[in-house]
Design a protein around this motif. Structure first.
Motif, short mmCIF file in Angstrom:
data_model
loop_
_atom_site.label_atom_id
_atom_site.label_comp_id
_atom_site.label_asym_id
_atom_site.label_seq_id
_atom_site.Cartn_x
_atom_site.Cartn_y
_atom_site.Cartn_z
N GLU A 235 42.95 43.57 47.81
CA GLU A 235 41.56 43.12 47.92
C GLU A 235 41.07 42.56 46.58
O GLU A 235 40.47 41.47 46.53
CB GLU A 235 40.67 44.27 48.38
N MET A 236 41.32 43.30 45.51
CA MET A 236 40.90 42.82 44.20
C MET A 236 41.64 41.55 43.80
O MET A 236 41.07 40.63 43.21
CB MET A 236 41.10 43.91 43.15
N MET A 237 42.94 41.50 44.12
CA MET A 237 43.71 40.31 43.78
C MET A 237 43.17 39.08 44.51
O MET A 237 43.07 38.00 43.92
CB MET A 237 45.18 40.52 44.11
N ASP A 238 42.81 39.24 45.78
CA ASP A 238 42.23 38.11 46.52
C ASP A 238 40.95 37.62 45.85
O ASP A 238 40.70 36.40 45.75
CB ASP A 238 41.95 38.51 47.97
N ARG A 239 40.12 38.55 45.40
CA ARG A 239 38.87 38.17 44.74
C ARG A 239 39.14 37.50 43.39
O ARG A 239 38.47 36.52 43.02
CB ARG A 239 37.97 39.39 44.55
N PHE A 240 40.11 38.02 42.65
CA PHE A 240 40.49 37.46 41.36
C PHE A 240 40.98 36.02 41.53
O PHE A 240 40.52 35.09 40.85
CB PHE A 240 41.57 38.34 40.75
N LEU A 241 41.89 35.81 42.47
CA LEU A 241 42.43 34.48 42.72
C LEU A 241 41.32 33.52 43.16
O LEU A 241 41.30 32.34 42.75
CB LEU A 241 43.51 34.55 43.79
#
Length: 391
Positions: A235-241
């Motif tokens: 979830e955090m990676m999706d937001r970061f990207l």
């Protein structure tokens, strides 16, 4: 090659303190250890058992050895951008965007569950909890925790690899809900051992026996927390990207590869025909061909690796640099100015809050990786250019 520290304790750590050795030897005396205890190159003293210990147990699991951040681990995503592209954006602006998109510190959660991908992950976890009878009444805000970082050594970084490719990289786990699950079952294990007159050298060696109702409940909730931790990182990676792509004015970041791995967890494996519960307390899965992430300390290099499948190493590898001094010691010895010098050339948010994460408080990651040469192959070496941390 590993050092034989005791009859059934193997160590890959060229730098190790006596407390860490004593904790491993103490664990190895438990009657259900098989085939041996393995200490990873980053091993250092912990609560009850050392961080960086791989613990195979037959017919039992030690909740405190798994720890309170169940499923803590790393995720790395390779983007379609290159180092030369970074000159087109402001990394300070990216840092600020990431800090707004991802709640950072302990106790900071999302105000609401709003993204479609967030809701889908929450639904999956709700269904798993219902199907497996997982009790979450102790954590009514667990849904809002999904997609939040936490403090300590958890971080978010933008990195560049040896080819010039840009990677997004982060470290987090199961947050407050995982901690509540762990604490509950640690207390149950301790009370059960005491009630049955089972003597252990350390209260944090208290265990749950396979076949008991307490064991089954712990495993169900442990697996749920492990899944929460993995989805939390995704979830955090999706937001970061998404924030990175928006800064470039693109619809996506051109992600081509993602590696997501735990380093605090238990799984079922087999050694020489014997089924064991393999607890990795600060270690990653390094079975042959398995991809994993090994972070350095704040301001140093990190690695994407491929497992070699070392049986002596219990198919495991280090999870990071490993502390060489406590947080209290680091805060007494170093200043914010020292940290700023160590972070020269890296965009981050300066301040006293992160002094205990200074690289000098950790082992040398290059030495750790040298010690791990028979456990993993290095596939990519990542150099930080931006760092975000929770307090």
């Amino acid at each position: 090659m590993p050092d034989l520290l005791a009859e059934n304790v193997l160590s890959w750590a060229s730098t190790i303190d006596q407390t860490t050795v004593d904790q491993a030897v103490s664990l190895a005396r438990l009657p259900f250890i098989h085939p041996h205890i393995a200490l990873m190159p980053d091993a250092h003293a912990g609560k009850g058992s050392a961080v960086g210990t791989v613990i195979p147990t037959v017919g039992a699991v030690i909740p405190a050895a798994v720890g309170v951040d169940i499923g803590c681990g790393m995720v790395a995503a390779r983007t379609g951008y290159t180092e030369s592209d970074l000159g087109r954006i402001d990394l300070t602006a990216l840092r600020d965007r990431v800090e707004r998109a991802i709640p950072l510190s302990p106790g900071n959660y999302n105000r609401a569950v709003h993204h479609d991908h967030t809701r889908a992950r929450v639904r999956e976890l709700e269904e798993r909890a219902e199907a497996d009878g997982v009790d979450l009444t102790h954590s009514p805000k667990w849904r809002e925790q999904l997609g939040s970082l936490g403090g300590g050594n958890h971080f978010i970084e933008l990195c560049v690899d040896e080819t010039g490719a840009v990677w997004c990289f982060l470290h987090s786990g199961s947050r407050g809900v995982g901690n509540k699950i762990a604490q509950k079952h640690i207390r149950i294990a301790q009370a059960r051992c005491e009630k049955r007159g089972i003597r252990v050298e350390d209260r944090d060696h208290a265990y749950l026996e396979e076949g008991s109702a307490e064991f089954s409940r712990y495993l169900a909730e442990l697996r749920w927390a492990q899944r929460f931790a993995r989805l939390n990182r995704d979830e955090m990676m999706d937001r970061f990207l998404a924030q990175l792509a928006r800064l470039f004015g693109d619809s996506d970041a051109g992600e081509s590869e993602r590696v997501n791995c735990h380093h605090n967890y238990t799984e079922r494996v087999e050694f020489d025909g014997t089924k064991v519960w393999l607890t990795r307390k600060g270690a990653i899965d390094a079975t042959r061909g398995r991809m994993g992430c090994i972070p350095g300390s704040m301001g140093t290099r990190s690695y994407v690796v491929r497992g070699k499948g070392s049986r002596d190493g219990l198919y495991s590898a280090p999870h990071g640099a490993g502390r060489r001094m406590s947080r209290t010691q680091a805060k007494k010895r170093f200043t914010a100015a020292d940290l700023d010098e160590a972070m020269r050339g890296i965009v981050y948010r300066p301040g006293d809050a992160w002094v205990d994460e200074i690289p000098a408080a950790y082992k040398d990651i290059d030495r750790v990786m040298e010690d791990a040469t028979d456990l993993v192959d290095v596939v990519h070496t990542l150099r930080q250019v931006m760092n975000v941390k929770g307090t």
